[in-house]
Design a protein around this motif. Structure first.
Motif, PDB file in Angstrom:
ATOM      1  N   MET A   1       1.021  -1.360   0.110  1.00 23.67           N
ATOM      2  CA  MET A   1      -0.103  -0.045  -0.072  1.00 23.67           C
ATOM      3  C   MET A   1       0.892   1.332   0.104  1.00 23.67           C
ATOM      4  O   MET A   1       1.997   1.147   0.251  1.00 23.67           O
ATOM      5  N   ALA A   2       0.430   2.403  -0.395  1.00 26.58           N
ATOM      6  CA  ALA A   2       1.031   3.596  -0.429  1.00 26.58           C
ATOM      7  C   ALA A   2       0.989   4.544   0.551  1.00 26.58           C
ATOM      8  O   ALA A   2       0.129   4.499   1.529  1.00 26.58           O
ATOM      9  N   ARG A   3       2.117   5.425   0.809  1.00 28.60           N
ATOM     10  CA  ARG A   3       2.018   6.444   1.809  1.00 28.60           C
ATOM     11  C   ARG A   3       1.128   7.674   1.130  1.00 28.60           C
ATOM     12  O   ARG A   3       1.485   8.118  -0.036  1.00 28.60           O
ATOM     13  N   VAL A   4       0.365   8.204   2.011  1.00 26.28           N
ATOM     14  CA  VAL A   4      -0.659   9.179   1.379  1.00 26.28           C
ATOM     15  C   VAL A   4      -0.342  10.342   2.428  1.00 26.28           C
ATOM     16  O   VAL A   4      -0.695  10.602   3.543  1.00 26.28           O
ATOM     17  N   GLY A   5      -0.032  11.554   1.993  1.00 22.57           N
ATOM     18  CA  GLY A   5      -0.174  12.799   2.636  1.00 22.57           C
ATOM     19  C   GLY A   5      -1.500  13.175   2.502  1.00 22.57           C
ATOM     20  O   GLY A   5      -2.115  13.664   1.529  1.00 22.57           O
ATOM     21  N   PHE A   6      -2.204  13.618   3.390  1.00 19.64           N
ATOM     22  CA  PHE A   6      -3.820  14.127   3.531  1.00 19.64           C
ATOM     23  C   PHE A   6      -3.843  15.504   4.515  1.00 19.64           C
ATOM     24  O   PHE A   6      -3.319  15.477   5.484  1.00 19.64           O
ATOM     25  N   ILE A   7      -4.214  16.590   3.711  1.00 21.17           N
ATOM     26  CA  ILE A   7      -4.091  17.815   4.373  1.00 21.17           C
ATOM     27  C   ILE A   7      -5.334  18.203   4.354  1.00 21.17           C
ATOM     28  O   ILE A   7      -6.052  18.739   3.381  1.00 21.17           O
ATOM     29  N   GLY A   8      -6.157  18.748   5.601  1.00 23.95           N
ATOM     30  CA  GLY A   8      -7.546  19.410   5.787  1.00 23.95           C
ATOM     31  C   GLY A   8      -8.422  17.998   6.285  1.00 23.95           C
ATOM     32  O   GLY A   8      -8.706  17.223   5.277  1.00 23.95           O
ATOM     33  N   LEU A   9      -8.549  18.004   7.454  1.00 23.49           N
ATOM     34  CA  LEU A   9      -9.425  16.984   8.124  1.00 23.49           C
ATOM     35  C   LEU A   9     -10.646  17.577   8.789  1.00 23.49           C
ATOM     36  O   LEU A   9     -11.114  17.279   9.986  1.00 23.49           O
ATOM     37  N   GLY A  10     -11.405  18.264   8.064  1.00 21.86           N
ATOM     38  CA  GLY A  10     -12.846  19.007   8.776  1.00 21.86           C
ATOM     39  C   GLY A  10     -13.826  17.886   8.654  1.00 21.86           C
ATOM     40  O   GLY A  10     -13.528  16.640   8.478  1.00 21.86           O
ATOM     41  N   ASN A  11     -15.128  18.526   8.447  1.00 23.50           N
ATOM     42  CA  ASN A  11     -16.209  17.486   8.381  1.00 23.50           C
ATOM     43  C   ASN A  11     -16.017  16.504   7.155  1.00 23.50           C
ATOM     44  O   ASN A  11     -16.408  15.228   7.335  1.00 23.50           O
ATOM     45  N   MET A  12     -15.241  16.745   6.177  1.00 25.30           N
ATOM     46  CA  MET A  12     -15.459  16.146   4.880  1.00 25.30           C
ATOM     47  C   MET A  12     -13.916  15.376   4.982  1.00 25.30           C
ATOM     48  O   MET A  12     -14.136  13.832   4.645  1.00 25.30           O
ATOM     49  N   ARG A  28      -0.557  10.151   6.072  1.00 22.79           N
ATOM     50  CA  ARG A  28      -0.066  10.881   7.219  1.00 22.79           C
ATOM     51  C   ARG A  28      -0.732  12.118   7.293  1.00 22.79           C
ATOM     52  O   ARG A  28      -0.829  12.704   6.006  1.00 22.79           O
ATOM     53  N   ALA A  29      -1.461  12.542   8.229  1.00 29.37           N
ATOM     54  CA  ALA A  29      -2.410  13.387   8.287  1.00 29.37           C
ATOM     55  C   ALA A  29      -2.070  14.823   8.911  1.00 29.37           C
ATOM     56  O   ALA A  29      -1.429  14.663   9.987  1.00 29.37           O
ATOM     57  N   PHE A  30      -2.671  15.785   8.313  1.00 28.91           N
ATOM     58  CA  PHE A  30      -2.221  17.288   8.937  1.00 28.91           C
ATOM     59  C   PHE A  30      -3.528  18.189   8.839  1.00 28.91           C
ATOM     60  O   PHE A  30      -4.219  18.118   7.736  1.00 28.91           O
ATOM     61  N   ASP A  31      -3.733  18.892   9.886  1.00 26.14           N
ATOM     62  CA  ASP A  31      -4.641  19.872  10.196  1.00 26.14           C
ATOM     63  C   ASP A  31      -4.447  20.961  11.293  1.00 26.14           C
ATOM     64  O   ASP A  31      -3.414  20.570  11.931  1.00 26.14           O
ATOM     65  N   LEU A  32      -4.981  22.157  11.055  1.00 24.22           N
ATOM     66  CA  LEU A  32      -4.362  23.025  11.869  1.00 24.22           C
ATOM     67  C   LEU A  32      -5.153  22.722  13.308  1.00 24.22           C
ATOM     68  O   LEU A  32      -4.880  23.323  14.303  1.00 24.22           O
ATOM     69  N   SER A  33      -6.169  21.932  13.261  1.00 24.09           N
ATOM     70  CA  SER A  33      -6.826  21.684  14.641  1.00 24.09           C
ATOM     71  C   SER A  33      -6.625  20.509  15.212  1.00 24.09           C
ATOM     72  O   SER A  33      -6.422  19.371  14.413  1.00 24.09           O
ATOM     73  N   ALA A  34      -6.079  20.291  16.561  1.00 23.26           N
ATOM     74  CA  ALA A  34      -5.482  19.326  17.189  1.00 23.26           C
ATOM     75  C   ALA A  34      -6.566  18.500  17.494  1.00 23.26           C
ATOM     76  O   ALA A  34      -6.403  17.089  17.371  1.00 23.26           O
TER      77      ALA A  34
END
Length: 304
Positions: A1-12, A28-34
Motif C-alpha cells: 500500500m502507498a504512503r498518502v499525505g492528507f491535508i485538511g481533516l474537517g467534516n469532509m 500521514r495527516a495534517f490539520d491546524l485543528s488538534a
C-alpha cells in the motif's frame, strides 16, 4: 500500500482520510485543528506536524481545504517542491475554476501530475466512502488518481481538462441551490392551499415535479427519507457552504458571460438566510424557514 499525505481533516476530509487508512494506506495527516488530528489518529491515520511533513515521501497527496487561497498557499509553500515529483496530487476542495487551473499548471511545470477532484455527497457520504468525485485533469493523471478516489467514493467521473471538476461542481450546486428553494416554496404553497405535506410528497415525488431536493433531501420534517429537517436543520450541508458555491458559480458565469438569473436569485436568497438571518450554520434546506416564518409541519422541532 502507498504512503498518502492528507491535508485538511474537517467534516469532509476527516472521513475521507479515515477511509484511505481503512483500505490499508499509510496516511500521514495534517490539520491546524488538534481535535481533528486526534480524530484522524483514532481512525488509523498518523499525525504529521505540518503540511510539509505530511507530504514528505508521499506517493499520493490529497487536500481538502476551505477556499482557493488556502489551496494556493498549501501547494506553493508545502506541497510543490516537497512531495516527490512521482506523487499524484489530488485537490478535493471546492474552489474557483481559475485557481484550480493555475495550481495544476504550476504543478505540471514542476513535473507533477495533478487533478482537481471536488466532491458531492455530504458528511455521511464522506464517512461511508460513497462520495461522487468530479475530476479535472489529463487522462494519465485521472487514471492514477482514481486508484485512491475509488476508495473514498461510489462514483469517480472524469469531467475533462484541468478545472473541469470545479466547473462541474459549481454547476451542480447552483442547480441544487435553486431547486431546493423551489422545493421549499412549493411545500409552503401546498400547505397554504390545504394539502397535507406527506400527501403532496407522495404525489409530486412520482410526478413531473420530482427532483433530488424533494425525493432524497426533503426540507419538511417527517416527510420522505430522514434528512437534516428531522434534526432541526442541524448537520448536513451548511447554508454558508451553499452560499460559497453559489458565489463561485456567479463568478464563473460572469467570467464567461453566461446568463444565470435563477442562480443569481438563489445566491441573493442564501445571502439573506446565511448572513442576515443567522442561518449560516443551519442545513441549506432550512431556508424554508425564511420563505415563510409561519410555516409549520407535523413534528417540526422548532414549532412543537
Amino acid at each position: 500500500m502507498a504512503r498518502v499525505g492528507f491535508i485538511g481533516l474537517g467534516n469532509m476530509g476527516g472521513g475521507m482520510a479515515a477511509n484511505l487508512a481503512k483500505a490499508g494506506h499509510d496516511v500521514r495527516a495534517f490539520d491546524l485543528s488538534a481535535e481533528a488530528l486526534d480524530r484522524a489518529e483514532k481512525n488509523g491515520c498518523k499525525r504529521a506536524g505540518s503540511a510539509a511533513e505530511a507530504v514528505t515521501g508521499a506517493e499520493a497527496v490529497v487536500t481538502m481545504l476551505p477556499a482557493g487561497k488556502h489551496v494556493r498557499d498549501v501547494y506553493e509553500t508545502s506541497v510543490i517542491g516537497t512531495a516527490p515529483t512521482t506523487a499524484i496530487l489530488m485537490d478535493c476542495s471546492t474552489i474557483d475554476v481559475g485557481t484550480a487551473r493555475e495550481e495544476i499548471a504550476k504543478a505540471q511545470a514542476q513535473g507533477y501530475a495533478m487533478v482537481d477532484a471536488p466532491v458531492s455527497g455530504g458528511i455521511a457520504a464522506a464517512e461511508g466512502g460513497t462520495l461522487t468525485f468530479m475530476v479535472g485533469g489529463t487522462e494519465e493523471a485521472f487514471g492514477r488518481a482514481r486508484d485512491y478516489l475509488d476508495l473514498m467514493g461510489k462514483a469517480v467521473i472524469h469531467a475533462g481538462a484541468p478545472g473541469a471538476g470545479q466547473a462541474a461542481k459549481i454547476c451542480n450546486n447552483m442547480l441544487l441551490g435553486a431547486s431546493m428553494i423551489a422545493t421549499c416554496e412549493t411545500f409552503v404553497l401546498a400547505q397554504k392551499l390545504g394539502l397535507d405535506p406527506q400527501t403532496f410528497f407522495d404525489i409530486s415525488s412520482q410526478a413531473s415535479g420530482q427532483c433530488w431536493s424533494m425525493t432524497s433531501y426533503c426540507p419538511v420534517p417527517g416527510v420522505g427519507p430522514t434528512t437534516p429537517a428531522d434534526r432541526g436543520y442541524e448537520g448536513g450541508f451548511a447554508a454558508a457552504l451553499m452560499l460559497k458555491d453559489l458565489r463561485l458559480a456567479m463568478e464563473a458565469a460572469q467570467s464567461v458571460d453566461s446568463y444565470t438569473p435563477m442562480g443569481a436569485h438563489a445566491e441573493e436568497l442564501y445571502t439573506r438566510f446565511a448572513e442576515k438571518l443567522g442561518g449560516a450554520g443551519k442545513d441549506f434546506s432550512g431556508i424554508i424557514k425564511m420563505i415563510d416564518d409561519s410555516w409549520t409541519a407535523p413534528d417540526d422541532p422548532e414549532k412543537a
